[in-house]
Write an enzyme that holds these catalytic residues in place. Structure first.
Site, PDB file in Angstrom:
ATOM      1  N   ASN A  34       0.341   4.545  -1.018  1.00  0.00           N
ATOM      2  CA  ASN A  34      -1.118   4.583  -1.142  1.00  0.00           C
ATOM      3  C   ASN A  34      -1.688   3.597  -0.125  1.00  0.00           C
ATOM      4  O   ASN A  34      -1.606   2.393  -0.312  1.00  0.00           O
ATOM      5  CB  ASN A  34      -1.515   4.187  -2.571  1.00  0.00           C
ATOM      6  N   TRP A  35      -2.287   4.138   0.933  1.00  0.00           N
ATOM      7  CA  TRP A  35      -2.761   3.271   2.028  1.00  0.00           C
ATOM      8  C   TRP A  35      -4.111   2.627   1.736  1.00  0.00           C
ATOM      9  O   TRP A  35      -4.598   1.822   2.531  1.00  0.00           O
ATOM     10  CB  TRP A  35      -2.843   4.074   3.324  1.00  0.00           C
ATOM     11  N   LYS A  36      -4.760   3.048   0.656  1.00  0.00           N
ATOM     12  CA  LYS A  36      -6.090   2.497   0.324  1.00  0.00           C
ATOM     13  C   LYS A  36      -7.011   2.628   1.543  1.00  0.00           C
ATOM     14  O   LYS A  36      -6.908   3.613   2.274  1.00  0.00           O
ATOM     15  CB  LYS A  36      -5.959   1.055  -0.153  1.00  0.00           C
ATOM     16  N   GLY A  49       1.512   0.306  -2.678  1.00  0.00           N
ATOM     17  CA  GLY A  49       0.280   0.034  -1.940  1.00  0.00           C
ATOM     18  C   GLY A  49       0.574  -0.788  -0.698  1.00  0.00           C
ATOM     19  O   GLY A  49       1.008  -0.270   0.336  1.00  0.00           O
ATOM     20  N   GLY A  50       0.370  -2.095  -0.793  1.00  0.00           N
ATOM     21  CA  GLY A  50       0.495  -2.992   0.364  1.00  0.00           C
ATOM     22  C   GLY A  50       1.760  -2.783   1.184  1.00  0.00           C
ATOM     23  O   GLY A  50       1.703  -2.702   2.424  1.00  0.00           O
ATOM     24  N   GLU A  56      -8.553   1.076  -8.904  1.00  0.00           N
ATOM     25  CA  GLU A  56      -9.661   0.607  -8.046  1.00  0.00           C
ATOM     26  C   GLU A  56     -10.852   1.567  -8.137  1.00  0.00           C
ATOM     27  O   GLU A  56     -12.005   1.145  -8.056  1.00  0.00           O
ATOM     28  CB  GLU A  56      -9.163   0.444  -6.598  1.00  0.00           C
ATOM     29  N   HIS A  68      -7.053   6.144  -9.751  1.00  0.00           N
ATOM     30  CA  HIS A  68      -6.536   4.814  -9.371  1.00  0.00           C
ATOM     31  C   HIS A  68      -7.415   3.732 -10.014  1.00  0.00           C
ATOM     32  O   HIS A  68      -8.640   3.898 -10.101  1.00  0.00           O
ATOM     33  CB  HIS A  68      -6.525   4.661  -7.846  1.00  0.00           C
ATOM     34  N   GLU A 125       0.502   1.959 -13.449  1.00  0.00           N
ATOM     35  CA  GLU A 125       0.157   0.841 -12.576  1.00  0.00           C
ATOM     36  C   GLU A 125      -0.607  -0.205 -13.396  1.00  0.00           C
ATOM     37  O   GLU A 125      -1.836  -0.116 -13.516  1.00  0.00           O
ATOM     38  CB  GLU A 125      -0.723   1.321 -11.425  1.00  0.00           C
ATOM     39  N   SER A 140       2.599  -4.041  -6.802  1.00  0.00           N
ATOM     40  CA  SER A 140       3.395  -5.024  -6.059  1.00  0.00           C
ATOM     41  C   SER A 140       4.864  -4.619  -5.892  1.00  0.00           C
ATOM     42  O   SER A 140       5.751  -5.469  -5.944  1.00  0.00           O
ATOM     43  CB  SER A 140       3.282  -6.409  -6.702  1.00  0.00           C
ATOM     44  N   GLY A 198      -1.598  -5.446  -6.150  1.00  0.00           N
ATOM     45  CA  GLY A 198      -2.048  -6.305  -5.057  1.00  0.00           C
ATOM     46  C   GLY A 198      -1.974  -7.793  -5.375  1.00  0.00           C
ATOM     47  O   GLY A 198      -2.506  -8.618  -4.631  1.00  0.00           O
TER      48      GLY A 198
HETATM   49  P1  PGA Z   1       0.200  -2.702  -4.433  1.00  0.00           P
HETATM   50  O1  PGA Z   1      -0.739  -1.455  -4.816  1.00  0.00           O
HETATM   51  O2  PGA Z   1       1.585  -2.133  -4.184  1.00  0.00           O
HETATM   52  O3  PGA Z   1      -0.413  -3.293  -3.206  1.00  0.00           O
HETATM   53  O4  PGA Z   1       0.196  -3.633  -5.603  1.00  0.00           O
HETATM   54  C1  PGA Z   1      -0.285  -0.399  -5.604  1.00  0.00           C
HETATM   55  C2  PGA Z   1      -1.387   0.623  -5.760  1.00  0.00           C
HETATM   56  O5  PGA Z   1      -2.555   0.220  -5.778  1.00  0.00           O
HETATM   57  O6  PGA Z   1      -1.131   1.832  -5.852  1.00  0.00           O
END
Ligand code: PGA
Length: 232
Positions: free
Chosen positions: A6-8, A213-214, A92, A90, A156, A192, A162
């Protein structure tokens, strides 16, 4: 095993092209891999990953086919680009953009009806976990969804996204097993996930992959995580 990146809100078309060219070379045929770039970078990702087993998914999708919904993207628009699926719900989106269980379910249903693959995200906040509400929250979030061959859930925990505070393998396993009592679909862990903790998480019996994500933004760390998912 499925590893989704997930590149956000990172990587426009130029950076996406560079990443996808590298990913093509990585020979990840033994694991299911999906990348989820921002909308504006989907076309270039689809183009550059054509002919590989690596799929491209969006980070969200709207339930209506078209209409006066400024800022939204429909299933048919994704389909036209050759996009394989979409993330929905998600945390977010839920936290910053007011998405609810109800509209997340509408997004999921519309995408599944359109033949897209869906990664539906669920998870509790730190406060909810500390006050013993984890199972209630998961039950509420999942009750809006229906099992489907093209649906996977991503567990998640919001406190792990994050933050570097990955769930322990035991916490992930417990939550995944609980999710599966409510909805019989594969469950990815997200929050994470990094090259140095992916293996022990992916080793858990009810962890069917990861939503990263990251660590999915860097080619080396993403391909390392993908390789850790290859059964030995
Ligand atoms: P993260 O994000 O790996 O940076 O914690 C995961 C996600 O938001 O899908």
């Amino acid at each position: 095993m499925l590893i989704a990146g997930n590149w956000k809100m990172y990587k426009g078309p130029a950076q996406t092209a560079e990443f996808c060219l590298g990913l093509r070379e990585a020979e990840l045929d033994q694991v299911d891999v999906v990348v989820c770039p921002p909308f504006v970078s989907l076309a270039v990702a689809v183009q550059l990953l054509a002919g590989t087993e690596i799929a491209v998914a969006a980070q969200n999708v709207h339930w209506e086919k078209e209409g006066a919904y400024t800022g939204e993207i429909s299933t048919s628009m994704l389909w036209e680009l050759g996009v394989y699926g979409a993330i929905v719900g998600h945390s977010e989106r839920r936290q910053h953009f007011g998405e609810t269980d109800e509209n997340v379910a509408k997004r999921a249903k519309a995408a599944l009806d359109a033949g897209l693959f869906v990664i539906a995200c669920v998870g509790e906040t730190e406060e909810q976990r500390e006050s013993g509400q984890t199972q209630d929250v998961l039950r509420r979030q999942l009750s809006a969804l229906e099992a489907d061959d093209n649906l996977v859930v991503a567990y998640e925990p919001v406190w792990a996204i994050g933050t570097g505070n990955t769930a322990t393998p035991e916490i992930a396993q417990e939550a995944h097993a609980f999710v599966k009592t409510l909805l019989d679909v594969p469950v990815l862990y997200g929050g994470s996930v990094k090259p140095d903790n992916a293996e022990e998480l992916l080793d858990q019996p009810d962890v069917d992959g990861a939503l990263v994500g990251g660590a999915s933004l860097d080619l080396d760390s993403f391909t390392t995580i993908c390789r850790l998912a290859i059964p030995s």
